[in-house]
Write a protein that holds these residues in place. Structure first.
Motif, PDB file in Angstrom:
ATOM      1  N   HIS A 110     -18.079  12.786  29.670  1.00 54.94           N
ATOM      2  CA  HIS A 110     -17.023  11.887  29.197  1.00 54.94           C
ATOM      3  C   HIS A 110     -17.532  10.574  27.886  1.00 54.94           C
ATOM      4  O   HIS A 110     -18.292  10.561  28.105  1.00 54.94           O
ATOM      5  N   ALA A 111     -16.594  10.439  27.055  1.00 50.60           N
ATOM      6  CA  ALA A 111     -16.906   9.589  25.780  1.00 50.60           C
ATOM      7  C   ALA A 111     -15.766   8.639  25.780  1.00 50.60           C
ATOM      8  O   ALA A 111     -14.659   9.106  25.523  1.00 50.60           O
ATOM      9  N   VAL A 112     -16.438   7.929  25.405  1.00 53.36           N
ATOM     10  CA  VAL A 112     -14.657   6.451  25.205  1.00 53.36           C
ATOM     11  C   VAL A 112     -15.775   5.655  23.678  1.00 53.36           C
ATOM     12  O   VAL A 112     -16.670   6.130  23.133  1.00 53.36           O
ATOM     13  N   GLY A 113     -14.781   5.118  23.119  1.00 56.25           N
ATOM     14  CA  GLY A 113     -14.977   4.663  21.863  1.00 56.25           C
ATOM     15  C   GLY A 113     -14.144   4.064  20.603  1.00 56.25           C
ATOM     16  O   GLY A 113     -12.635   4.175  21.735  1.00 56.25           O
ATOM     17  N   VAL A 114     -14.429   2.861  19.942  1.00 61.48           N
ATOM     18  CA  VAL A 114     -13.598   2.925  19.031  1.00 61.48           C
ATOM     19  C   VAL A 114     -13.628   3.453  17.821  1.00 61.48           C
ATOM     20  O   VAL A 114     -14.334   3.894  17.685  1.00 61.48           O
ATOM     21  N   ASP A 115     -12.175   3.599  17.337  1.00 56.54           N
ATOM     22  CA  ASP A 115     -11.620   4.495  16.230  1.00 56.54           C
ATOM     23  C   ASP A 115     -12.150   4.065  15.037  1.00 56.54           C
ATOM     24  O   ASP A 115     -11.943   3.012  14.631  1.00 56.54           O
ATOM     25  N   GLN A 116     -13.736   4.404  14.635  1.00 57.11           N
ATOM     26  CA  GLN A 116     -14.789   3.798  13.482  1.00 57.11           C
ATOM     27  C   GLN A 116     -13.697   3.817  12.458  1.00 57.11           C
ATOM     28  O   GLN A 116     -13.106   2.871  11.469  1.00 57.11           O
ATOM     29  N   GLN A 117     -13.372   5.346  12.102  1.00 62.95           N
ATOM     30  CA  GLN A 117     -12.430   5.722  10.323  1.00 62.95           C
ATOM     31  C   GLN A 117     -11.714   4.650  10.645  1.00 62.95           C
ATOM     32  O   GLN A 117     -11.415   4.993   9.686  1.00 62.95           O
ATOM     33  N   GLN A 118     -10.947   4.975  11.332  1.00 62.95           N
ATOM     34  CA  GLN A 118      -9.509   3.838  11.268  1.00 62.95           C
ATOM     35  C   GLN A 118      -9.198   2.512  10.661  1.00 62.95           C
ATOM     36  O   GLN A 118      -8.442   2.293  10.303  1.00 62.95           O
ATOM     37  N   GLY A 119     -10.874   2.259  11.821  1.00 60.86           N
ATOM     38  CA  GLY A 119     -11.724   0.642  11.520  1.00 60.86           C
ATOM     39  C   GLY A 119     -11.469   0.730   9.931  1.00 60.86           C
ATOM     40  O   GLY A 119     -11.076   0.047   8.331  1.00 60.86           O
ATOM     41  N   ALA A 120     -12.151   1.921   9.656  1.00 61.52           N
ATOM     42  CA  ALA A 120     -12.538   1.362   7.942  1.00 61.52           C
ATOM     43  C   ALA A 120     -11.356   1.714   6.865  1.00 61.52           C
ATOM     44  O   ALA A 120     -11.116   0.753   5.923  1.00 61.52           O
ATOM     45  N   ARG A 121     -10.853   3.206   7.555  1.00 56.03           N
ATOM     46  CA  ARG A 121      -9.416   3.270   6.111  1.00 56.03           C
ATOM     47  C   ARG A 121      -8.533   1.816   6.459  1.00 56.03           C
ATOM     48  O   ARG A 121      -7.671   1.333   5.232  1.00 56.03           O
ATOM     49  N   LEU A 122      -8.414   1.086   7.474  1.00 60.42           N
ATOM     50  CA  LEU A 122      -7.578  -0.509   7.615  1.00 60.42           C
ATOM     51  C   LEU A 122      -8.622  -1.216   6.219  1.00 60.42           C
ATOM     52  O   LEU A 122      -7.397  -1.742   5.644  1.00 60.42           O
ATOM     53  N   ALA A 123      -9.361  -1.236   6.264  1.00 61.90           N
ATOM     54  CA  ALA A 123     -10.438  -2.052   5.156  1.00 61.90           C
ATOM     55  C   ALA A 123      -9.825  -1.579   4.250  1.00 61.90           C
ATOM     56  O   ALA A 123      -9.661  -2.502   3.185  1.00 61.90           O
ATOM     57  N   THR A 124     -10.103  -0.722   4.389  1.00 58.80           N
ATOM     58  CA  THR A 124     -10.170   0.129   2.402  1.00 58.80           C
ATOM     59  C   THR A 124      -8.507   0.041   1.947  1.00 58.80           C
ATOM     60  O   THR A 124      -8.635  -0.487   1.028  1.00 58.80           O
ATOM     61  N   THR A 134     -14.211  -6.088  24.764  1.00 64.42           N
ATOM     62  CA  THR A 134     -13.594  -5.950  26.558  1.00 64.42           C
ATOM     63  C   THR A 134     -12.904  -5.099  26.773  1.00 64.42           C
ATOM     64  O   THR A 134     -12.844  -4.130  27.584  1.00 64.42           O
ATOM     65  N   ALA A 135     -12.039  -4.791  25.751  1.00 70.26           N
ATOM     66  CA  ALA A 135     -11.358  -3.718  26.534  1.00 70.26           C
ATOM     67  C   ALA A 135     -12.235  -1.678  26.060  1.00 70.26           C
ATOM     68  O   ALA A 135     -11.532  -1.208  27.306  1.00 70.26           O
ATOM     69  N   LEU A 136     -13.129  -2.090  25.438  1.00 68.55           N
ATOM     70  CA  LEU A 136     -14.406  -0.743  25.255  1.00 68.55           C
ATOM     71  C   LEU A 136     -14.146  -0.626  27.304  1.00 68.55           C
ATOM     72  O   LEU A 136     -14.396   0.407  27.637  1.00 68.55           O
ATOM     73  N   GLY A 137     -15.785  -1.662  27.209  1.00 64.56           N
ATOM     74  CA  GLY A 137     -15.714  -1.868  28.274  1.00 64.56           C
ATOM     75  C   GLY A 137     -15.118  -1.463  30.003  1.00 64.56           C
ATOM     76  O   GLY A 137     -15.048  -0.474  30.350  1.00 64.56           O
ATOM     77  N   VAL A 138     -13.818  -1.537  29.959  1.00 63.37           N
ATOM     78  CA  VAL A 138     -12.468  -1.558  31.063  1.00 63.37           C
ATOM     79  C   VAL A 138     -12.134   0.401  30.980  1.00 63.37           C
ATOM     80  O   VAL A 138     -12.725   1.088  31.865  1.00 63.37           O
ATOM     81  N   LEU A 139     -12.411   0.472  29.438  1.00 62.89           N
ATOM     82  CA  LEU A 139     -12.220   2.097  29.211  1.00 62.89           C
ATOM     83  C   LEU A 139     -13.289   2.980  29.714  1.00 62.89           C
ATOM     84  O   LEU A 139     -12.942   3.657  30.257  1.00 62.89           O
ATOM     85  N   ALA A 140     -14.557   2.394  29.803  1.00 68.33           N
ATOM     86  CA  ALA A 140     -15.330   3.183  29.843  1.00 68.33           C
ATOM     87  C   ALA A 140     -15.640   3.364  31.536  1.00 68.33           C
ATOM     88  O   ALA A 140     -15.617   4.194  32.143  1.00 68.33           O
ATOM     89  N   ILE A 141     -15.128   2.195  32.191  1.00 69.03           N
ATOM     90  CA  ILE A 141     -15.402   1.926  33.137  1.00 69.03           C
ATOM     91  C   ILE A 141     -14.125   2.750  34.376  1.00 69.03           C
ATOM     92  O   ILE A 141     -14.555   3.558  34.963  1.00 69.03           O
ATOM     93  N   ASP A 142     -13.156   2.413  34.284  1.00 69.86           N
ATOM     94  CA  ASP A 142     -11.967   3.453  34.056  1.00 69.86           C
ATOM     95  C   ASP A 142     -11.857   5.198  34.025  1.00 69.86           C
ATOM     96  O   ASP A 142     -11.496   6.106  34.928  1.00 69.86           O
ATOM     97  N   THR A 143     -12.408   5.228  32.234  1.00 67.18           N
ATOM     98  CA  THR A 143     -13.013   6.835  32.463  1.00 67.18           C
ATOM     99  C   THR A 143     -14.188   7.697  33.592  1.00 67.18           C
ATOM    100  O   THR A 143     -14.030   8.188  34.111  1.00 67.18           O
ATOM    101  N   LEU A 144     -14.751   6.548  33.828  1.00 65.87           N
ATOM    102  CA  LEU A 144     -15.800   6.916  35.416  1.00 65.87           C
ATOM    103  C   LEU A 144     -15.350   6.937  36.427  1.00 65.87           C
ATOM    104  O   LEU A 144     -15.602   8.210  37.515  1.00 65.87           O
ATOM    105  N   ASP A 145     -14.492   5.774  36.635  1.00 67.61           N
ATOM    106  CA  ASP A 145     -13.583   6.079  37.923  1.00 67.61           C
ATOM    107  C   ASP A 145     -13.086   7.346  37.849  1.00 67.61           C
ATOM    108  O   ASP A 145     -13.117   8.178  38.707  1.00 67.61           O
ATOM    109  N   ALA A 146     -12.043   7.753  37.052  1.00 71.90           N
ATOM    110  CA  ALA A 146     -11.493   8.795  36.785  1.00 71.90           C
ATOM    111  C   ALA A 146     -11.608   9.857  37.256  1.00 71.90           C
ATOM    112  O   ALA A 146     -11.651  11.022  37.734  1.00 71.90           O
ATOM    113  N   GLY A 175     -11.657  13.206  29.162  1.00 70.06           N
ATOM    114  CA  GLY A 175     -11.791  14.019  27.640  1.00 70.06           C
ATOM    115  C   GLY A 175     -12.127  12.326  27.110  1.00 70.06           C
ATOM    116  O   GLY A 175     -12.781  11.736  27.144  1.00 70.06           O
ATOM    117  N   HIS A 176     -12.559  13.122  25.838  1.00 67.68           N
ATOM    118  CA  HIS A 176     -12.991  11.566  24.995  1.00 67.68           C
ATOM    119  C   HIS A 176     -12.151  10.679  24.391  1.00 67.68           C
ATOM    120  O   HIS A 176     -10.419  11.278  23.607  1.00 67.68           O
TER     121      HIS A 176
END
Length: 356
Positions: free
Chosen positions: A183-197, A319-331, A339-340
């Motif tokens: 399973h996979a979790v992450g920060v939406d890097q594309q969305q962050g780059a779009r915000l900056a641009t 911090t939220a990313l860590g919580v999401l990773a552990i929640d995903t493992l638990d699920a 899912g991703h």
């Protein structure tokens, strides 16, 4: 008499009085229940952070635990639940802000959730090293594994991974191998780059140069993709990016070159260290930020608010990313397929990008 194990996995023994020369037994869950005036099941719910316990009752149980010095016996609990309450974490051997902060976020979330953490640090992500890490974890009886996988090489190794326990990959990679236990979790890097641009273009800048990170890193790939997409959406040409490493010295070298060859109207740097190097080079040459060049970084690392000028940047909530990773493992341990899952990034606007 020897110790016995209660149904909750807590070590118990027959009562013994110190004055009779025997060793006093450690407090058991039944002692906590008696002290707090609640049932055995209520104490168990508090220990497992069950939401159905009223706050006043929870406080009373926690006070009794503190007064008695009660501790759960993890080995005994594992015999009952067939779970050790341990999660393995694979992390790259790097001091870079993103992976290090991700590791801290995952460890903290696991600890808050009541899990022990076993860490394997890898200088090179290859099949042999990953196999050794998993053998180490499985020997400890881990219930699941989190892999901080920022590079293409790291995710490639996962395709051949055969794990008997759930695995969560902490990465923005869109093409994590489709394997049932993965399973996979992450920060939406594309969305962050779009915000900056979009922010830089919204400030009236006619174009945005992207100083990109190494393209064997998923974060760097996604930030480049997001920059291109936002430029295209705004109808602004996206000149070729400048692809370098992650270090401030790389940003400094790019900044000196831009001073010699011609300054862009704005720069989106792939991380805050690159932005720091650019600021150094611009300052040496007398280039004013943001008057002559607007600048945005990525990460909101510690100290970026104290650059000169303070740096506009994209914040990742580790911090939220860590919580999401552990929640995903638990699920996943409960048999679900999460899912991703991605969490959004946040733009932090400071003086480096805003016209005076």
């Amino acid at each position: 008499m020897g110790d016995e194990h209660g149904a909750d996995g807590t070590a118990t023994s027959r009562p013994a009085a110190a004055r009779n020369g025997t060793t006093a037994r450690p407090p058991a869950m039944s002692d906590v229940a008696a002290r707090a005036g609640v049932s055995h099941q209520t104490v168990s719910r508090v220990l497992n952070d069950h939401p159905s316990v009223r706050p006043a009752t929870r406080d009373r149980v926690l006070a009794a635990i503190a007064e008695l010095g009660y501790r759960r016996n993890s080995a005994a609990r594992a015999l009952v639940t067939r779970r050790t309450g341990t999660v393995g974490v694979v992390t790259p051997a790097t001091a870079l802000y993103g992976p290090t902060s991700t590791m801290v976020g995952v460890e903290e979330a696991a600890r808050v959730a009541g899990w022990f953490v076993s860490v394997a640090t890898m200088r090179q992500f290859d099949g042999d090293a990953m196999h050794r890490a998993f053998e180490h974890f499985l020997g400890q009886g881990v219930d699941g594994v989190a892999i901080i996988a920022p590079t293409v090489q790291a995710v490639d190794v996962l395709a051949a991974l055969d794990s008997p326990v759930p695995v969560v990959v902490v990465s923005s990679a869109a093409d994590v191998p489709s394997v049932p236990h993965l399973h996979a979790v992450g920060v939406d890097q594309q969305q962050g780059a779009r915000l900056a641009t979009a922010h830089l273009l919204g400030e009236g800048r006619t174009g945005v140069l992207h100083v990109a990170g190494p393209q064997d890193w998923f974060d760097a790939q996604d930030r480049l993709v997001g920059w291109r997409a936002e430029c295209a959406a705004a109808g602004v040409p996206a000149d070729d990016p400048v692809v370098v490493g992650w270090a401030a010295s790389d940003g400094y070298a790019v900044g000196r070159r831009l001073v010699r060859e011609g300054l862009p109207d704005a720069v989106f740097a792939a991380n805050d260290q690159l932005a720091l190097g650019l600021l150094h080079a611009f300052w040496e040459a007398g280039v004013r930020v943001p008057e002559d060049v607007a600048l945005v970084g990525f990460d909101d690392e510690v100290g970026s608010a104290h650059y000169v000028p303070p740096l506009t940047t994209v914040r990742q909530d580790f911090t939220a990313l860590g919580v999401l990773a552990i929640d995903t493992l638990d699920a996943a341990m409960a048999g679900a397929d999460p899912g991703h899952r991605l969490i959004p990034a946040e733009l932090v606007v400071r003086a480096s990008s805003v016209r005076p």
